[in-house]
Design a protein around this motif. Sequence first.
Motif: not given
Length: 316
Positions: A78-88, A262-269, A308-316
Motif C-alpha cells: 500500500a502507498v504511504a499516507h497521505p496519498s494521491v488517492a486520498t487527495w482524489w 478556487a484554492c490558489p497557492g494553497i498546498y498545506g495548512k 461541505a464546509t465551503s473551505s479549502c481542504s489540504t492533505l497536510v
Amino acid sequence: MASSVLFFVLVVSLLSNSEARRLSESDQSPQLAFQYHKGPLLTGPISVNMIWYGKFKPSQRAIVSDFISSLGSTAKPAVAHPSVATWWKGIEKYYQLGKTKKHSSLSLSLGEQIIDEKYSLGKSLTNKQIIQLASKGAQKYAINVVLTAADVAVEGFCSSRCGTHGSALGASKVGHIKGKQSKFAYIWVGNSETQCPGQCAWPFHQPIYGPQNPPLVAPNNDVGVDGMVINLASLLAGTATNPFGNGYYQGPKEAPLEAASACPGIYGKGAYPGYAGNLLVDTTTGASYNANGVNGRKYLLPALFDPATSSCSTLV
C-alpha cells in the motif's frame, strides 16, 4: 468552452478560465458559494490518455504517468499516507451532494500514451491545434491530456495561463442522441521550465510577483515536470466536476473558479501569499511534498475546495 489555469497576478482571483495555477495567491478559506449548474459530471471508469508533444525524457513521462496511476491506486504494498488517492477522494464529495446523488462515482486509470517527438504541428501551437492533438486519443470514456515540451509555445501560455481544460466535438456519432456528435473532455498543460517557471512552476521557482521566498525543492527533481503535475492535478479536478462548462463552479462561466482553482497557492495548512503552507519534507533530498504515489513517488498537490464546509481542504 475551455477553462484555463491562470496564474494569479497580485490580488484578484477571478481571472482565469478554469486555471490550474495562480501566482500571488489568495485567502486560505474563501467563502465561496459553489453552484451546480445541472450539467453532467464525469462518471464511471475513465481512461486518462496522454499525448506527449515534443521531446520528453522517459523519466519525465514516468513522473506524470505514475501520478495518474496513483489517483486510484490499490497498489501492493500500500502507498504511504497521505496519498494521491486520498487527495482524489476529495472529489467524491461533489458526487455525494444531494443534487447529484444519482450519479455514480468516478474511477480514473492510465490509458494509452501517444508520443509525438517530431513536432508534427510545429513548435508554436494555437488553441485549435491543441484540440487537434487531443483528438488523437480515444474519445469514449476518456480524458485526453496534451502535454507540451519546454520548447513549445502555445497560444496564451505564460502570458495568461499554464494549462487549460475543456471539451470538443468528437469524431464519432452518439447513437442515443440522433444527429449529434459526442463531446470528449481534454486537458492541456505546458512545461514551463524554460519559458515561465516563476509563473507556472511555483513554488519550485521564485515567483515573478509577490514575496520572494526561496523556492522549494521539487519532489521528483524536475522543476518543469513537477510544476506540470500541480497544474494537471488542478485541471483534472476541474474536468471531473465541470467537464462541459455546466457542472460545479463559482463565478462567471467564462472565468469559473473550480474544485482546485478556487484554492490558489494553497498546498498545506498555514498557507498565505508567497508561502505554500506547512509541507512534508523528504529527509534525504530536502524536497517538499504533501502526497505519496506509486513506485515510491512524492508529489505536491493543490488544496481542493470542500463543498461541505465551503473551505479549502489540504492533505497536510
